[in-house]
Design an enzyme around this catalytic site. Structure first.
Site, PDB file in Angstrom:
ATOM      1  N   ASP A 105      47.806  35.732  34.437  1.00 40.56           N
ATOM      2  CA  ASP A 105      47.371  35.964  35.813  1.00 40.56           C
ATOM      3  C   ASP A 105      47.193  34.579  36.431  1.00 40.56           C
ATOM      4  OD1 ASP A 105      46.063  36.423  38.180  1.00 40.56           O
ATOM      5  OD2 ASP A 105      44.416  37.592  37.307  1.00 40.56           O
ATOM      6  N   LYS A 139      46.143  33.674  47.620  1.00 35.97           N
ATOM      7  CA  LYS A 139      45.403  32.462  47.277  1.00 35.97           C
ATOM      8  C   LYS A 139      46.219  31.205  47.578  1.00 35.97           C
ATOM      9  CE  LYS A 139      42.283  35.248  45.481  1.00 35.97           C
ATOM     10  NZ  LYS A 139      42.461  35.869  44.184  1.00 35.97           N
ATOM     11  N   TRP A 195      37.988  38.481  36.191  1.00 38.32           N
ATOM     12  CA  TRP A 195      39.365  38.981  36.348  1.00 38.32           C
ATOM     13  C   TRP A 195      39.978  39.265  34.980  1.00 38.32           C
ATOM     14  CZ3 TRP A 195      39.693  40.819  40.833  1.00 38.32           C
ATOM     15  CH2 TRP A 195      39.227  40.147  41.965  1.00 38.32           C
TER      16      TRP A 195
HETATM   17  C1  LIG Z   1      41.983  37.232  43.568  1.00 39.76           C
HETATM   18  C2  LIG Z   1      42.317  37.401  42.136  1.00 39.76           C
HETATM   19  C3  LIG Z   1      42.685  38.650  41.600  1.00 39.76           C
HETATM   20  C4  LIG Z   1      42.704  39.917  42.422  1.00 39.76           C
HETATM   21  O1  LIG Z   1      43.815  39.933  43.209  1.00 39.76           O
HETATM   22  P1  LIG Z   1      44.175  41.186  44.145  1.00 39.76           P
HETATM   23  O2  LIG Z   1      45.484  40.766  44.694  1.00 39.76           O
HETATM   24  O3  LIG Z   1      43.078  41.296  45.147  1.00 39.76           O
HETATM   25  O4  LIG Z   1      44.247  42.391  43.267  1.00 39.76           O
HETATM   26  C5  LIG Z   1      43.021  38.709  40.264  1.00 39.76           C
HETATM   27  N1  LIG Z   1      43.003  37.609  39.493  1.00 39.76           N
HETATM   28  C6  LIG Z   1      42.651  36.399  39.964  1.00 39.76           C
HETATM   29  C7  LIG Z   1      42.656  35.212  39.068  1.00 39.76           C
HETATM   30  C8  LIG Z   1      42.296  36.259  41.304  1.00 39.76           C
HETATM   31  O5  LIG Z   1      41.947  35.052  41.786  1.00 39.76           O
END
Ligand SMILES: *Cc1c(COP(=O)(O)O)cnc(C)c1O
Length: 359
Positions: A168, A192, A101
């Protein structure tokens, strides 16, 4: 049979949240209408949006310096939107590369300014969080991924730098208190730890905006959504409603200072078994970096043929979503806020039973 949902995302939500969400789909607040069919500008939905924002402010202890935005496009859209709004053509931003990511965020940011990758564990398959690196003084911000959902590492302290952090936090937001003053921007896909897919939460320091002089498309400019209180266009009404219910649940259950020890206890329980059980091995090289959200583990060398029997035993016990990410293999147990320690104990008991049968 009760299911124990270890899925990485979309993922487990509190049962009480599911029930209220289901009810609101049929009849929202006794209106005789579904939450799915009322205007996003109705007083009823405005109240939901207001409460969601207030709860985020309360839970994360945000001052008025920060705006709370309910957007779409997933965390993946934030990979470019953060840089588009915060990084001028001639600016430099520091990025920590701790997983796939992070790597995606780095790729997108390069479209907008200079990117310096100040730390990376890529050569070691991202099995640890690099520490002790320098962030250049001219960095506009340091971008990091607080929890690496795929490989199972997590920052348990923030890097020492004067640069504001852009994070993030998709897979560990609201799992522990947030030291908000360290951050200019936090983003998270909801699926999540907050609610249904389709909602992206952004917390941004308002002062950090308006400092780049490129033209930003209206929908991609955070200032649009701040001035329109996340209703410039139709927001993801149902995910916002469900997230609001989750925020209520977090608050009613003691807030982030209560979530953190609960999550730590769940993590300790499973890592203890991973370390004690000779059939399993952890995948994170530096134990101090182990994630409290996503525990990744594999079968010990020579025991790989137990993959199918183990997953079958998981299934029989009601444990779902345990199969590892395709890039790491093995297993991954995601244990977000809504998971009780009793469910982790069920999985640990399956691991013990495998040991007794095949050890
Ligand atoms: C799941 C995830 C993403 C991607 O998220 P989307 O909402 O599907 O774009 C990005 N960063 C992390 C750390 C994730 O766990």
């Amino acid at each position: 049979m009760k299911k124990h949902n270890f899925s990485s995302g979309p993922a487990i939500l509190p049962a009480s949240v599911m029930e209220q969400a289901a009810q609101a789909v049929v009849d929202f607040n006794g209106m005789g209408l579904s939450i799915l069919e009322i205007s996003h500008r109705s007083p009823e939905f405005s109240a939901v949006l207001d409460e969601a924002e207030l709860l985020v402010r309360d839970i994360a202890q945000l001052s008025d310096d920060y705006a709370v935005l309910f957007l779409q496009g997933g965390a993946s859209s934030q990979f470019f939107m953060t840089a588009m709004n915060l990084l001028g053509d001639n600016d430099m931003a520091a990025y920590a590369d701790t997983g796939s990511w992070s790597a995606k965020a780095i790729k997108e940011a390069k479209n907008f300014g200079k990117v310096e990758v100040v730390s990376s564990s890529k050569e070691q398959n991202y099995t640890f969080i690099p520490k002790g690196y320098e962030v250049p003084a001219n960095a506009k911000y340091l971008h990091l991924t607080s929890n690496n959902t795929i490989v199972g590492t997590q920052y348990h302290s923030w890097p020492e730098t004067k640069a504001p952090i852009v994070a993030d936090m998709s897979s560990d937001i609201f799992s522990r208190p947030i030291d908000i003053e360290r951050f200019d921007l936090i983003y998270a896909g909801a699926q999540k730890n907050i609610g249904p897919a389709g909602l992206t939460l952004v917390i941004v320091r308002k002062e950090a905006l308006g400092k780049v002089n490129r033209n930003i498309p209206t929908m991609l400019d955070y200032r649009t959504h701040i001035s329109k209180k996340s209703t410039f266009n139709t927001p993801p009404v149902f995910p916002i409603y469900v997230a609001m219910l989750t925020f209520r649940w977090i608050k009613a259950n003691g807030g982030l200072s209560a979530m953190a020890p609960k999550n730590a206890a769940k993590a300790q329980l499973i890592y203890q078994e991973i370390d004690a059980n000779p059939l399993f091995a952890g995948t994170v090289s530096d134990k101090a970096d182990r994630s409290h959200m996503n525990a990744t583990f594999v079968l010990a060398p020579g025991k790989e043929d137990l993959q199918a029997p183990f997953l079958e035993m998981c299934k029989e016990a009601g444990c779902v979503g345990v199969k590892g990410h395709r890039s790491v293999g093995g297993f991954r147990a995601s244990m977000y806020n809504a998971m009780d320690i009793a469910s982790v104990q069920v999985l640990v008991d399956v691991m013990k039973a495998l040991g007794e049968r095949y050890g």
